[in-house]
Write a protein that holds these residues in place. Structure first.
Motif, PDB file in Angstrom:
ATOM      1  N   ILE A  40       0.840  -1.145  -0.091  1.00 46.99           N
ATOM      2  CA  ILE A  40      -0.052   0.030  -0.139  1.00 46.99           C
ATOM      3  C   ILE A  40       0.981   1.342   0.141  1.00 46.99           C
ATOM      4  CG2 ILE A  40      -1.499   1.493   1.494  1.00 46.99           C
ATOM      5  CD1 ILE A  40      -3.142  -1.011   1.942  1.00 46.99           C
ATOM      6  N   LEU A  43       2.193   1.742  -3.430  1.00 51.73           N
ATOM      7  CA  LEU A  43       1.259   2.195  -4.450  1.00 51.73           C
ATOM      8  C   LEU A  43       0.901   3.761  -4.097  1.00 51.73           C
ATOM      9  CD1 LEU A  43      -1.645  -0.678  -4.674  1.00 51.73           C
ATOM     10  CD2 LEU A  43       0.457  -0.379  -6.095  1.00 51.73           C
ATOM     11  N   LEU A  44       0.846   3.991  -3.120  1.00 53.92           N
ATOM     12  CA  LEU A  44       0.723   5.736  -2.600  1.00 53.92           C
ATOM     13  C   LEU A  44       1.720   6.371  -3.178  1.00 53.92           C
ATOM     14  CD1 LEU A  44      -1.070   5.223   0.954  1.00 53.92           C
ATOM     15  CD2 LEU A  44      -2.163   5.949  -1.302  1.00 53.92           C
ATOM     16  N   TYR A  50      -5.368   1.715  -7.797  1.00 48.34           N
ATOM     17  CA  TYR A  50      -5.478   0.025  -7.488  1.00 48.34           C
ATOM     18  C   TYR A  50      -5.691  -0.404  -8.530  1.00 48.34           C
ATOM     19  CZ  TYR A  50      -7.692  -3.929  -5.152  1.00 48.34           C
ATOM     20  OH  TYR A  50      -7.764  -5.227  -4.886  1.00 48.34           O
ATOM     21  N   TYR A 117     -21.796  -1.633   5.657  1.00 46.26           N
ATOM     22  CA  TYR A 117     -20.825  -2.056   6.622  1.00 46.26           C
ATOM     23  C   TYR A 117     -21.059  -3.237   7.735  1.00 46.26           C
ATOM     24  CZ  TYR A 117     -18.599   2.593   5.590  1.00 46.26           C
ATOM     25  OH  TYR A 117     -18.207   3.573   4.860  1.00 46.26           O
ATOM     26  N   ILE A 141     -17.906  -5.355   1.537  1.00 46.18           N
ATOM     27  CA  ILE A 141     -16.911  -4.788   0.787  1.00 46.18           C
ATOM     28  C   ILE A 141     -15.868  -5.690   0.950  1.00 46.18           C
ATOM     29  CG2 ILE A 141     -15.350  -2.654   0.570  1.00 46.18           C
ATOM     30  CD1 ILE A 141     -17.948  -1.242   2.005  1.00 46.18           C
ATOM     31  N   PRO A 143     -12.573  -6.188   0.641  1.00 47.32           N
ATOM     32  CA  PRO A 143     -11.250  -5.707   1.302  1.00 47.32           C
ATOM     33  C   PRO A 143     -11.104  -5.347   2.589  1.00 47.32           C
ATOM     34  CG  PRO A 143     -11.605  -4.198  -0.340  1.00 47.32           C
ATOM     35  CD  PRO A 143     -12.609  -5.372  -0.483  1.00 47.32           C
ATOM     36  N   LEU A 144     -12.349  -4.529   2.687  1.00 44.53           N
ATOM     37  CA  LEU A 144     -12.636  -4.074   4.370  1.00 44.53           C
ATOM     38  C   LEU A 144     -13.275  -5.373   5.333  1.00 44.53           C
ATOM     39  CD1 LEU A 144     -12.676  -1.149   5.423  1.00 44.53           C
ATOM     40  CD2 LEU A 144     -15.228  -1.333   5.006  1.00 44.53           C
ATOM     41  N   VAL A 147      -9.759  -6.704   6.499  1.00 41.51           N
ATOM     42  CA  VAL A 147      -9.306  -6.092   7.776  1.00 41.51           C
ATOM     43  C   VAL A 147      -9.898  -6.388   8.820  1.00 41.51           C
ATOM     44  CG1 VAL A 147      -8.848  -3.934   8.603  1.00 41.51           C
ATOM     45  CG2 VAL A 147      -8.611  -4.105   6.167  1.00 41.51           C
TER      46      VAL A 147
ATOM     47  N   ILE B  89      -8.163  -1.888   0.056  1.00 37.29           N
ATOM     48  CA  ILE B  89      -8.511  -1.312   1.145  1.00 37.29           C
ATOM     49  C   ILE B  89      -8.080   0.301   0.817  1.00 37.29           C
ATOM     50  CG2 ILE B  89      -6.393  -1.809   2.268  1.00 37.29           C
ATOM     51  CD1 ILE B  89      -9.946  -1.649   3.905  1.00 37.29           C
ATOM     52  N   ILE B  90      -7.137   0.372   0.184  1.00 34.48           N
ATOM     53  CA  ILE B  90      -6.501   1.655  -0.490  1.00 34.48           C
ATOM     54  C   ILE B  90      -7.758   2.570  -0.864  1.00 34.48           C
ATOM     55  CG2 ILE B  90      -6.197   1.442  -2.910  1.00 34.48           C
ATOM     56  CD1 ILE B  90      -3.283   2.144  -2.418  1.00 34.48           C
ATOM     57  N   ASP B  91      -8.553   2.028  -1.397  1.00 38.62           N
ATOM     58  CA  ASP B  91      -9.822   3.002  -1.799  1.00 38.62           C
ATOM     59  C   ASP B  91     -10.916   3.069  -0.692  1.00 38.62           C
ATOM     60  OD1 ASP B  91      -8.792   3.335  -4.462  1.00 38.62           O
ATOM     61  OD2 ASP B  91      -9.903   1.530  -5.104  1.00 38.62           O
ATOM     62  N   TYR B  92     -10.725   2.634   0.687  1.00 41.19           N
ATOM     63  CA  TYR B  92     -11.698   2.604   1.423  1.00 41.19           C
ATOM     64  C   TYR B  92     -11.063   3.428   2.759  1.00 41.19           C
ATOM     65  CZ  TYR B  92     -14.638  -0.299  -1.054  1.00 41.19           C
ATOM     66  OH  TYR B  92     -15.322  -0.794  -2.252  1.00 41.19           O
ATOM     67  N   GLU B  94     -12.375   5.324   4.658  1.00 38.48           N
ATOM     68  CA  GLU B  94     -13.091   5.723   5.945  1.00 38.48           C
ATOM     69  C   GLU B  94     -12.877   4.790   7.191  1.00 38.48           C
ATOM     70  OE1 GLU B  94     -14.202   4.520   2.846  1.00 38.48           O
ATOM     71  OE2 GLU B  94     -16.211   3.808   2.937  1.00 38.48           O
ATOM     72  N   LEU B  95     -12.034   3.818   6.804  1.00 35.16           N
ATOM     73  CA  LEU B  95     -11.573   2.672   7.896  1.00 35.16           C
ATOM     74  C   LEU B  95     -11.000   3.758   8.972  1.00 35.16           C
ATOM     75  CD1 LEU B  95     -11.709  -0.067   8.511  1.00 35.16           C
ATOM     76  CD2 LEU B  95      -9.122  -0.305   7.884  1.00 35.16           C
TER      77      LEU B  95
END
Lengths: 225, 150
Positions: A40, A43-44, A50, A117, A141, A143-144, A147, B89-92, B94-95
């Protein structure tokens, strides 16, 4: 060309992080965590969207399907354990799945979080690859979800032993079932401290709860949403 | 001792075997995809494929030897395969907001509650199952432990 670079660099980062974790096996050095953070950051810093990364990433992700199918192999190998403690294991897994689903659902409804969510959080106790695929199926979602799955794993690995103490949970079967079905692989890595039986029941419970959870989550969604 | 060529040949065979076995696992995955598309079941295709494979192994339609190298390989690298979707997750961002904090805390509490509740209940059920086994199936114990270590 770019796609190939993304594939190779992902594999290299993962390989190096696995080596580090092999040497120092702390939970916060888990390859999934360290690799994700490094990639990450990359990429940033390099300003790569992405979507561009996934031009290559999608080929790696594609193997996730057959990899989840492969989980049939350890499950099949451990079938003697299911036979040995069938009522305890099967009822324990259903209890864990249902209490996990209801408790997270109630808390998030209480805090008035959006449905998307809540759907994202429902598969949190399943092993990451399955949780992400379930999340996709129920319109969460993914990827969320991944986590949150890591959070569930850390909760169990860090505070599981404390919970065992206050609940006077002393039998290897119940430690294995509760950890395997609530905190998946990250949690059961902590069971090594308790013993071999805890560990094998834990990994069996992780596999079974992935299957049971993948069926129960969508049913739960059909009922409550 | 095997000759100089023995080892590279054995390695090649192992690689080919692993690749063929991964293809077998892909077939199960695509059967899962097909079934989900045909029936609109709200299940991940890979889980349907997994259930099909467990069924085939149980019915002895497929020998464990036909998939174990491929499965071992894929499971060993499992983490690598979900790194790309995880990077999404890079696009979210709001976490890192209040919503994210609520989500994370709720998952934390729910997980510990689940361990507590499941641990206590399954310990009770486990004791009953053990007690019943010791009472009724003393004769079968020898058979079962034998079965375990084969």
């Amino acid at each position: 060309m770019k796609a190939i670079i993304f594939i190779i660099s992902t594999v290299i980062v993962f390989y190096l992080m696995s080596l580090i974790h092999k040497r120092y096996s702390y939970p916060y050095l888990l390859p999934i965590l360290t690799s994700t953070i490094i990639l990450i950051a990359a990429l940033l810093m390099l300003d790569i969207p992405y979507g561009d990364y996934m031009e290559g990433g999608k080929y790696i992700q594609h193997l996730l399907g057959p990899a989840v199918v492969s989980l049939a192999y350890p499950l099949y190998n451990q079938r003697h354990l299911v036979v040995k403690y069938k009522y305890t294991i099967i009822s324990g897994i259903f209890i864990a799945m249902i209490s996990g689903l209801i408790s997270i659902f109630l808390m998030l409804v209480l805090f008035k979080l959006d449905d998307s969510y809540i759907l994202t959080a429902l598969p949190k106790s399943l092993t990451t690859p399955v949780a992400m695929q379930v999340s996709e199926t129920i319109n969460g979602i993914p990827p969320l979800t991944a986590v949150l799955v890591m959070i569930a794993g850390f909760a169990g690995a860090l505070f599981g032993p404390f919970v065992y103490k206050i609940g006077k949970i002393t039998s290897p079967i119940s430690r294995g079932i509760s950890m395997g079905s609530a905190s998946h692989g990250v949690g059961i890595s902590k069971l090594k401290d308790f013993g071999e039986e805890d560990l094998s029941i834990g990994s069996l419970s992780m596999g079974l709860s992935a299957v049971v959870g993948a069926v129960l989550c969508p049913i739960f969604v059909l009922i409550f949403f | 001792m095997i000759g100089n060529l023995g080892e590279p040949i054995a390695l090649c065979m192992r690689i080919i075997r692993t690749i063929v076995q991964i293809l077998i696992l892909y077939i199960f995955y695509y059967m899962g995809v097909f079934i989900v598309e045909m029936t609109n079941l709200p299940l991940p295709p890979s889980i349907v494929g997994l259930l099909l494979l467990v069924g085939c192994l149980q019915l002895k339609w497929i020998k464990v030897e036909y998939i174990q190298d491929g499965a071992g390989f894929l499971i060993g690298f499992m983490t690598l395969f979900f790194i790309p979707p995880m990077l999404g997750i890079i696009d979210y961002p709001e976490l890192l907001s209040i919503k994210g904090t609520i989500l994370i805390s709720a998952v934390f509490i729910s997980t510990l509650f689940t361990i507590f509740f499941t641990g206590i209940i399954s310990q009770k059920i486990g004791m009953k199952e053990m007690a019943r086994k010791e009472k009724g199936e003393r004769g079968e114990d020898a058979f079962e432990s034998n079965h375990l270590h084969h």
